[in-house]
Enzyme design. Structure first.
Site, PDB file in Angstrom:
ATOM      1  CG  ASP A  52      -2.084  -0.902   1.119  1.00 33.76           C
ATOM      2  OD1 ASP A  52      -2.485  -1.189  -0.030  1.00 33.76           O
ATOM      3  OD2 ASP A  52      -2.616  -1.337   2.162  1.00 33.76           O
ATOM      4  CE1 TYR A 110       4.443  -6.505   4.115  1.00 38.88           C
ATOM      5  CE2 TYR A 110       3.696  -8.780   4.264  1.00 38.88           C
ATOM      6  CZ  TYR A 110       3.777  -7.583   3.568  1.00 38.88           C
ATOM      7  OH  TYR A 110       3.204  -7.473   2.333  1.00 38.88           O
TER       8      TYR A 110
END
Lengths: 244, 244
Positions: A52, A110
């Site tokens: 994003d 992540y």
């Protein structure tokens, strides 16, 4: 045709996310343009997944096909010369023609970074989320363990996104402390839309002692997004590694 | 009058250095304006020393005098509310009226960061200097030892700057490796103009095996700026700590 696999680092702050969009600066489009400049071919760059707007990557993986004869060891420097400094190609390797960055991805890692100092950081402000209230890290570590394993992560998924099902496996989860920062690492076979940011937001609720670590289990079983914490902002998130 | 000591972090990339200058964004001016907003008084903010354009600070120290009755624990948050996010007041304490950030400074610690990966970093590009050629860190560590102690650092001083004499003492010097980064830490009783950046540039020559570690001694004794290495760019430099 040659199939080229790239490892890419980018500063998410400068882009409207990975995916190509008209009139909006995006990482995919920038790299596809650079590839066109060095190969004279129009190509599609396939990433392990989109990120994003604002999300960073240290180890994003993407591949493209080309007939160009440019030597593999010249590709990173040739692309980097054409690219903005906010994108760096860290490596290029030649892979089998069937290799697909998204379909063949086995694991992703992540990291979500929280600055837990009273007044936050100026230098690192675009790479972290500032939470001024003192967090109980021991409780956060305890809570993190409940995410490990195969679970239905429906409660930790934002609406939108186009993923198949809501069952995912987290292989590894850990918290590392570095001065005033809390780094939350999650390694899994896939992540739902905003999943890492919602897990991190829920861990903040644990750290604030609003909920107990054991309550994570109940949230998972409820499959109810409203029971989980808030979605932390994009700038704290970084895609560290993609494995095949 | 009250004398307030601040600890300040700033992102040097956004400013033309510490010092107040007309029509140029600077850290001193920004903080003095914020102080005026919260105290209604015009004041002079005295730092431990200026930093150049692009240089960062994690632990800059500065003090100002005020008649304002604002509680000391409210000062950081009040100032941070007025300041850009690229400056953060990390702490405020009340000190004796005679305390002077520059004159009373006993030790300063700087860190110079070199990214020693082939293609550099996108995310951290404004906080480091990229050197793509592989550096011999063991030789750099050996060279660093020659700087420790009291020396005439004339060979490691850029022209300009307004410092008394060229003799300084380095108390401590070390190199830390963190993934692809080399951090050079120097603690001393004072630093000449561009001294850390010239020392780091000379260490790069050692790392590239252009000069031997032992040659540092010769450069120091020569007092000849031309014998030392180049001045590395400002963005790799960070003022870490000031001690009194």
């Amino acid at each position: 045709m040659r199939n080229i696999k790239l490892i890419i680092e980018y500063d998410g702050k400068e882009f409207n996310g990975w995916q190509k969009q008209a009139n909006k600066l995006n990482i995919q489009g920038e790299i596809e343009n650079a590839i066109k400049e060095i190969t004279r071919e129009k190509t599609e760059l396939i990433a392990s997944g989109r990120t994003d707007a604002g999300v960073h990557a240290i180890g994003q993986v993407a591949n493209f096909k080309t007939n160009s004869k440019i030597p593999i060891e010249k590709i990173p420097i040739a692309l980097n010369t054409k690219l903005k400094k906010s994108i760096r190609i860290k490596d290029a390797t030649e892979v089998s023609e069937r290799f697909h960055s998204r379909y063949n991805c086995k694991k992703k890692t992540y990291c979500y970074t929280i600055n837990n100092s009273k007044y936050g950081s100026s230098i690192y402000r675009n790479m972290q989320c500032h939470i001024p209230e003192k967090l109980n890290v021991e409780k956060m570590k305890k809570a993190l363990k409940f995410f490990v394993g195969e679970h239905d992560f429906k409660a930790f998924k934002a609406s939108g996104g186009s993923t198949k099902g809501t069952i995912r496996t987290i292989y590894d989860a850990k918290i590392e402390i570095d001065k005033e920062n809390i780094h939350i690492y999650l390694t899994g076979n896939g992540f739902l839309y905003n999943m890492v940011r919602i897990i991190s937001g829920t861990l903040v609720d644990v750290g604030l002692e609003k909920i107990e670590p054991e309550y994570i289990e109940e949230i998972l079983l409820s499959k109810d997004r409203k029971k989980a914490g808030r979605t932390l902002p994009a700038q704290g998130l970084c895609l560290m590694k993609v494995e095949y």
